[in-house]
Scaffold this motif. Structure first.
Motif, mmCIF file in Angstrom:
data_model
loop_
_atom_site.group_PDB
_atom_site.id
_atom_site.type_symbol
_atom_site.label_atom_id
_atom_site.label_comp_id
_atom_site.label_asym_id
_atom_site.label_seq_id
_atom_site.Cartn_x
_atom_site.Cartn_y
_atom_site.Cartn_z
ATOM 1 N N CYS A 1 -0.527 7.442 -0.293
ATOM 2 C CA CYS A 1 -1.507 8.303 -0.842
ATOM 3 C C CYS A 1 -2.115 7.645 -1.978
ATOM 4 O O CYS A 1 -1.673 7.021 -2.489
ATOM 5 N N GLY A 2 -3.361 8.466 -2.621
ATOM 6 C CA GLY A 2 -3.958 7.647 -3.786
ATOM 7 C C GLY A 2 -3.154 8.214 -5.183
ATOM 8 O O GLY A 2 -3.768 7.544 -6.073
ATOM 9 N N CYS A 3 -2.310 8.956 -5.093
ATOM 10 C CA CYS A 3 -1.495 9.486 -6.296
ATOM 11 C C CYS A 3 -0.574 8.217 -6.597
ATOM 12 O O CYS A 3 0.175 8.417 -7.659
ATOM 13 N N ARG B 1 0.835 -1.185 -0.011
ATOM 14 C CA ARG B 1 0.049 0.088 0.061
ATOM 15 C C ARG B 1 0.922 1.350 0.068
ATOM 16 O O ARG B 1 2.102 1.300 0.375
ATOM 17 N N VAL C 1 -0.069 3.997 -6.862
ATOM 18 C CA VAL C 1 -0.719 3.167 -7.082
ATOM 19 C C VAL C 1 0.313 1.720 -7.241
ATOM 20 O O VAL C 1 0.722 1.543 -8.261
ATOM 21 N N ASN D 1 1.081 9.183 -10.415
ATOM 22 C CA ASN D 1 0.066 9.930 -11.302
ATOM 23 C C ASN D 1 0.653 11.055 -11.898
ATOM 24 O O ASN D 1 0.285 11.778 -12.793
#
Length: 130
Positions: A69-71, A66, A73, A94
């Motif tokens: 942050c979502g930026c 994991r 993956v 990203n």
């Protein structure tokens, strides 16, 4: 005398760590870090790969990977990595403009990290397209 005792303790600690039985994960990236360097947005897809080897004597199982942050993956291997085999963890950033400094946490059954948890890092900088 204190120096001698310190050396003896270090040697014994090294011997214990080398004698560990079980799966061990060793990443190819120096300091478990991938440096993107300075990249131009739109000219780099942000995909990087952490390569590793199971240097232990049992199957290595990656249970979770994991990001902070979502930026970012990450993906994890679906199958156990047998002793002597190589594996990879892909990381997709990203590519937002600015500094890159993210941690990816790998959870596994590796005996050469505390609780099998390995922190990986990506760093660098994304600059605007020219």
């Amino acid at each position: 005398m204190k120096k001698f005792l310190a050396v003896v303790v270090m040697v014994l600690a090294s011997a214990v760590s080398f004698a560990q039985k079980g799966p061990k994960i060793e990443f190819k990236a120096e300091n478990n870090t991938i440096d993107y360097g300075t990249v131009e947005r739109g000219k780099d897809n942000g995909l990087r790969t952490f390569e590793f080897t199971n240097t232990g004597d049992e199957a290595l199982i990656i249970t979770d990977v994991r990001s902070t942050c979502g930026c970012t993956v990450p993906s994890k291997p679906a199958e156990p990595i047998l002793p002597g085999q190589k594996g990879k963890i892909d990381v997709q950033y990203n590519m937002n403009v600015g500094r890159i400094s993210r941690t990816i946490t790998v959870e596994s059954n590796a005996v050469n990290y505390v609780n099998g948890v390995v922190p990986l890092r990506i760093k660098g900088e994304v600059i605007p397209a020219k």
